[in-house]
Design an enzyme around this catalytic site. Structure first.
Site, PDB file in Angstrom:
ATOM      1  N   LYS A 188     -47.362 -10.425  -7.097  1.00 40.34           N
ATOM      2  CA  LYS A 188     -46.345 -10.468  -7.751  1.00 40.34           C
ATOM      3  C   LYS A 188     -46.480  -9.413  -9.138  1.00 40.34           C
ATOM      4  CE  LYS A 188     -44.599 -12.305 -11.117  1.00 40.34           C
ATOM      5  NZ  LYS A 188     -43.695 -11.352 -12.035  1.00 40.34           N
ATOM      6  N   GLY A 241     -53.536 -10.275 -17.205  1.00 45.12           N
ATOM      7  CA  GLY A 241     -52.352 -10.541 -18.228  1.00 45.12           C
ATOM      8  C   GLY A 241     -52.919 -11.520 -19.521  1.00 45.12           C
ATOM      9  N   SER A 242     -51.743 -12.040 -19.853  1.00 50.80           N
ATOM     10  CA  SER A 242     -52.053 -12.793 -21.122  1.00 50.80           C
ATOM     11  C   SER A 242     -52.952 -14.152 -21.009  1.00 50.80           C
ATOM     12  CB  SER A 242     -50.731 -12.967 -21.812  1.00 50.80           C
ATOM     13  OG  SER A 242     -50.269 -14.162 -21.061  1.00 50.80           O
ATOM     14  N   THR A 245     -50.667 -17.239 -19.869  1.00 52.24           N
ATOM     15  CA  THR A 245     -50.310 -17.341 -18.410  1.00 52.24           C
ATOM     16  C   THR A 245     -51.694 -17.603 -17.801  1.00 52.24           C
ATOM     17  OG1 THR A 245     -48.560 -15.589 -18.847  1.00 52.24           O
ATOM     18  CG2 THR A 245     -49.520 -16.048 -16.711  1.00 52.24           C
ATOM     19  N   GLY A 246     -52.787 -17.043 -18.181  1.00 48.70           N
ATOM     20  CA  GLY A 246     -54.112 -17.421 -17.385  1.00 48.70           C
ATOM     21  C   GLY A 246     -54.488 -19.024 -17.643  1.00 48.70           C
ATOM     22  N   GLU A 264     -58.427 -11.880 -15.737  1.00 52.89           N
ATOM     23  CA  GLU A 264     -58.646 -10.816 -16.775  1.00 52.89           C
ATOM     24  C   GLU A 264     -57.632 -10.688 -17.686  1.00 52.89           C
ATOM     25  OE1 GLU A 264     -58.396  -7.710 -18.613  1.00 52.89           O
ATOM     26  OE2 GLU A 264     -58.622  -6.410 -16.884  1.00 52.89           O
ATOM     27  N   CYS A 299     -55.889  -3.208 -21.785  1.00 57.03           N
ATOM     28  CA  CYS A 299     -56.346  -4.579 -22.030  1.00 57.03           C
ATOM     29  C   CYS A 299     -57.978  -4.123 -22.700  1.00 57.03           C
ATOM     30  CB  CYS A 299     -56.853  -5.239 -20.806  1.00 57.03           C
ATOM     31  SG  CYS A 299     -57.439  -4.234 -19.574  1.00 57.03           S
ATOM     32  N   GLU A 398     -54.626 -10.843 -30.254  1.00 53.05           N
ATOM     33  CA  GLU A 398     -54.373  -9.733 -29.502  1.00 53.05           C
ATOM     34  C   GLU A 398     -52.934  -9.228 -29.773  1.00 53.05           C
ATOM     35  OE1 GLU A 398     -54.215  -9.578 -25.348  1.00 53.05           O
ATOM     36  OE2 GLU A 398     -55.033  -7.441 -25.335  1.00 53.05           O
TER      37      GLU A 398
HETATM   38  P1  ADP Z   1     -47.424 -10.167 -20.992  1.00 44.85           P
HETATM   39  O1  ADP Z   1     -47.040 -11.168 -22.173  1.00 44.85           O
HETATM   40  O2  ADP Z   1     -48.535  -9.186 -21.654  1.00 44.85           O
HETATM   41  O3  ADP Z   1     -46.139  -9.785 -20.105  1.00 44.85           O
HETATM   42  P2  ADP Z   1     -47.986 -12.043 -19.008  1.00 44.85           P
HETATM   43  O4  ADP Z   1     -49.148 -12.849 -18.684  1.00 44.85           O
HETATM   44  O5  ADP Z   1     -46.839 -12.705 -19.517  1.00 44.85           O
HETATM   45  O6  ADP Z   1     -48.384 -11.023 -20.075  1.00 44.85           O
HETATM   46  O7  ADP Z   1     -47.403 -11.407 -17.691  1.00 44.85           O
HETATM   47  C1  ADP Z   1     -48.590 -10.913 -16.919  1.00 44.85           C
HETATM   48  C2  ADP Z   1     -47.974 -11.465 -15.337  1.00 44.85           C
HETATM   49  O8  ADP Z   1     -47.898 -12.751 -15.230  1.00 44.85           O
HETATM   50  C3  ADP Z   1     -46.572 -10.924 -14.856  1.00 44.85           C
HETATM   51  O9  ADP Z   1     -46.526 -10.231 -13.614  1.00 44.85           O
HETATM   52  C4  ADP Z   1     -45.651 -12.061 -15.278  1.00 44.85           C
HETATM   53  O10 ADP Z   1     -44.654 -12.022 -14.469  1.00 44.85           O
HETATM   54  C5  ADP Z   1     -46.462 -13.301 -14.805  1.00 44.85           C
HETATM   55  N1  ADP Z   1     -46.401 -14.608 -15.555  1.00 44.85           N
HETATM   56  C6  ADP Z   1     -45.638 -14.822 -16.589  1.00 44.85           C
HETATM   57  N2  ADP Z   1     -45.470 -16.218 -16.590  1.00 44.85           N
HETATM   58  C7  ADP Z   1     -46.068 -16.648 -15.654  1.00 44.85           C
HETATM   59  C8  ADP Z   1     -46.543 -18.035 -15.176  1.00 44.85           C
HETATM   60  N3  ADP Z   1     -45.843 -19.062 -15.813  1.00 44.85           N
HETATM   61  N4  ADP Z   1     -46.819 -18.112 -14.005  1.00 44.85           N
HETATM   62  C9  ADP Z   1     -47.439 -17.110 -13.325  1.00 44.85           C
HETATM   63  N5  ADP Z   1     -47.407 -16.192 -13.697  1.00 44.85           N
HETATM   64  C10 ADP Z   1     -46.482 -15.625 -14.747  1.00 44.85           C
END
Ligand code: ADP
Length: 494
Positions: A188, A241-242, A245-246, A264, A299, A398
């Protein structure tokens, strides 16, 4: 780098992208598409499929079928190696095209993108291709009437969620070991930087990866990412990612099949400068490069400068001078040092952090504003803020943008205390000519990677993973393989 070739590539229209499911390009089940804006000029570059939950389920079903019939895991290691090596070759052969496409999508300066994206991705795929037939099981030291065998099996279906800052490099960190060990993958990519990674997936099929082993679904995180997270048929989730979301991914796992989740996440990495650094000018350039390359969207960016109080003013001036030598602009110009911010949302967020820092007593030494707005693109001047206290927002949160906060310290202990005063622990750096002090800092600063008298640039031979709320598990090196295998014991009575 050949500017003419880059300009020829950037002039090409980009055809619409669709999902890759079971070896075929397919549109979203409801026909939905998303406009992809280029951060270079804010214009629509192309469209991608806007995935639905049904699309994600189809991709997972395809990966599951490919895993169950062993069309990939069942091939001899030498055959899998050959495919992955060929894939790495194809990535390299198409490096410039991939890099330019990626830059048009995410705004990273081309010099960095070329090296860090296709260059690194090819290297990573090759590393795990070379490793895959050198990984052995074990015989346990049991009593003589028992044969205890420990076998390393692929886990099954790996879900990989990728961010927008380095899609190919980070994608390869997950895909390389996952595929080398015989797993199937559903990818994804980020909605704001998916194109180069989607193209890279096509090359895997061209290299001979059987259909269904690697599937990729574009779309919004909260739709397709969530349905991947909640799937009962994904065995491992790997994510960069963030933190927000983690945290959600862990919840999804708990609410569904308790899949393994490796994260990560972000960082607030301290870059610590002692007065006895071997060369303060070199250090100043490294501090500027360590935060401002790719507009701080790295990162491991050294976003906090901790500087010994006795050299504070001179050193900040040296970093400001080094920063003024980094030109911000068109990321497809080979001379650009700092490209575009990935999205307008991100840019506005960055500016908000600067405002907050000022309201908390910070002083903007340089930058702080949006620039080149007439281009339509998303550019921000590299920004240095002094007077940032250990409890300030700029220390604790961050930004993921070109914003450096500066905090003075008076002793080794105080440097360590400030360095460790966040929830993060991804990277850090220290500059000193004192060997004992360097080792003490490596030991005491709580991070996954600590740089000494240099910053960034760690290669694929070493792991990258965070401690604290920077995540768990590692990308890169042979250690990453652990995420993509199960240990199976065979306990055999002789
Ligand atoms: P940023 O805020 O830096 O874009 P995110 O964590 O939002 O970081 O994005 C990193 C990845 O996580 C992207 O591929 C994004 O589509 C995905 N993402 C964002 N929200 C969700 C969620 N609720 N569930 C799963 N994946 C997500």
């Amino acid at each position: 780098m050949d500017q003419q070739k880059i300009d020829a590539l950037r002039a090409q229209a980009v055809a619409p992208f669709s999902h890759l499911i079971d070896g075929k390009h397919v549109p979203a089940s409801d026909g939905g598409t998303m406009d992809i804006l280029s951060p270079i000029d804010g214009r629509v570059l192309t469209t991608t499929a806007k995935g639905t939950a049904a699309d994600m389920e189809a991709a997972i079903a395809s990966a599951r079928a490919a895993f169950e019939d062993r069309r990939w895991a069942g091939q001899p290691p030498a055959a899998r190696k050959k495919v992955l090596m060929k894939w790495a070759d194809l990535i390299e052969e198409n490096a410039l095209e991939l890099a330019v496409l990626g830059v048009r999508d995410n705004g990273t300066e081309i010099a960095m993108a070329l090296k860090a994206e296709p260059g690194s991705a090819a290297g990573t795929i090759r590393y795990y291709a070379e490793a895959l037939d050198k990984i052995y099981g074990e015989i346990a030291p049991t009593s003589s009437d028992i044969l205890g065998m420990i076998q390393k099996e692929p886990v099954g279906v790996v879900g990989a969620i990728i961010p927008w800052n380095f899609p190919m490099m980070i994608g390869a960190w997950k895909l390389g070991p996952a595929l080398a060990m015989g797993n199937s993958v559903v990818l994804k990519p980020s909605e704001t930087a998916s194109l180069s990674l989607m193209r890279m997936c096509d090359l895997a099929l061209e290299a001979g990866l059987p259909p269904g082993v690697l599937n990729a679904v574009t779309g919004e995180g909260k739709i397709v990412g969530e349905s991947m997270g909640l799937s009962m048929d994904v065995d491992v989730l790997v994510f960069t990612g963030s933190g927000g979301t983690g945290r959600r991914l862990m919840e999804y796992a708990a609410r569904s099949n308790m899949k393994r989740v490796y994260l990560e996440l972000g960082g607030k990495s301290p870059h610590i400068i002692f007065a006895d650094a071997p060369d303060l000018d070199v250090a100043a350039k490294a501090v500027a490069g360590g935060i401002f390359r790719n507009s701080g969207q790295v990162c491991v960016a050294g976003s906090r400068l901790l500087v010994e109080a006795s050299i504070h003013d001179d050193f900040v001036a040296a970093v400001a001078k080094a920063t003024s030598g980094m030109n911000v602009g068109d990321p497809l110009n080979v001379d650009t040092a700092i490209g575009a911010v990935n999205s307008e949302v991100q840019l506005m967020q960055n500016l908000g952090f600067v405002e907050t820092a000022q309201s908390e007593g910070g002083e903007v030494v340089t930058g702080g504003d949006r620039i080149l707005q007439d281009t339509g693109g998303y550019y921000m001047a590299p920004t240095i803020v002094t007077g940032v206290t250990p409890d300030a927002t700029l220390t604790q949160k961050e930004v993921f943008g070109p914003v450096l906060g500066v905090t003075p310290f008076n002793s080794d202990d105080e440097a360590v205390q400030i360095a460790n005063a966040t929830v993060y622990g991804l990277a850090g750096g220290v500059w000193t000519a004192n060997l004992s002090r360097a080792h003490r800092m490596v030991r005491d600063v709580r991070t996954g990677v600590m740089h000494v008298n240099t910053y960034g640039g760690a290669d694929g031979t070493v792991p990258l993973g965070g401690v604290g709320q920077s995540g768990n598990g590692s990308d890169k090196s042979l250690h990453a393989i652990e995420k993509y295998i199960n240990l199976k014991t065979a306990w055999i009575k002789l």
